[in-house]
Scaffold this motif. Structure first.
Motif: not given
Length: 277
Positions: A261-275
């Motif tokens: 009942s949830r979603a998790v978006l996993l990004e690589q720490a060194a290139r995390r997307h910012t809005s």
């Protein structure tokens, strides 16, 4: 692959209708959490991991008519990527851990049905979709399921491993139970499939029914815990039983990410997307 951080507060959430415990429907909020991992393939900006999407919600593509929650979420998360609030959907891989169906009126707990439309909705926007069936998921008749599994970008696993752009995924669907009932297997057969999958050294193991965490309130299967906990570098993704805290580490180092009942978006720490908004 190791999860390094996981946000406590959702970055986004959506309302939907789900079956109430004592009958009827209720309004529920579906959260998206963001986290980081130590590594991802070069062309993959993130993994979107989710399960137990047992509800319905208004869908903009259907003029606001109700659709399965997963169909709506695929469109909404893809739109956020196109708007720059999340990574572009074409660079995101999707991991589904099962139970994606709801009765049309969202008024029956544990309803079972065809979830091909949910998988296809995610495959329409995202780079590829990999995962397993839950105990309430069907995929049409036998021939229809074979054709479905041959569709480009769709990887439905059950006791096997697939390598996608250098990342090895294993998966075992269904749950332990009475094998005369749909979506269930005898314990010995279920564990055999998990053990055979682990012998192929996946980095990420997708299960519908996951392990418990001994000595805590985090529910799951003790025998599945015993089966997986010796594989130190493994990341297990599961659903089926809800955990208030989605991430746990078993003795020996196996990480378990519960996305019921949830979603998790996993990004690589060194290139995390910012809005970009």
């Amino acid at each position: 692959m190791r999860i390094l951080t996981l946000d406590v507060t959702p970055s986004h959430r959506w309302s939907y209708l789900g079956a109430a415990p004592r009958g009827g429907t209720r309004t529920v909020w579906f959260p998206l959490l963001r986290g980081t991992v130590d590594t991802l393939p070069e062309d993959i900006s993130a993994l979107l991991v989710l399960s137990d999407l047992q509800g319905v919600a208004p869908h903009r593509a259907f003029d606001g008519e109700m659709a399965l929650l997963g169909e709506m979420l695929a469109d909404e998360v893809a739109l956020l990527g196109e708007l720059g609030e999340l990574p572009p959907p074409g660079s995101v891989g999707v991991v589904l851990a099962g139970d994606l169906y709801s009765a049309p009126g969202a008024n029956v707990r544990g309803a079972s049905g065809d979830v091909r439309s949910v998988w296809q909705s995610f495959a329409r926007y995202f780079r590829w979709v990999v995962g397993v069936a839950g105990n309430h998921d069907t995929f049409g008749g036998p021939r229809e399921q074979v054709r479905f599994q041959q569709r480009p970008g769709i990887h439905l696993l059950d006791g096997d491993v697939v390598e996608l752009e250098g990342l090895r995924f294993g998966g075992v669907g269904s749950i332990i139970g009475d094998s005369d009932r749909p979506g269930r297997r005898k314990e010995s057969e279920h564990l055999r499939r998990i053990e055979e999958t682990l012998r192929e050294h996946p980095e990420l193991l997708v299960l519908h029914q996951g392990p418990d965490v001994e000595g805590t309130s985090l529910r799951g299967s003790p025998v599945i815990r015993e089966c997986v906990q010796a594989h130190r570098e493994l990341l297990v993704v599961c659903g089926h039983a809800h955990w208030e805290s989605p991430l746990a580490t078993l003795p020996g180092g196996v990480q378990v990410l519960n996305v019921d009942s949830r979603a998790v978006l996993l990004e690589q720490a060194a290139r995390r997307h910012t809005s970009s908004a």
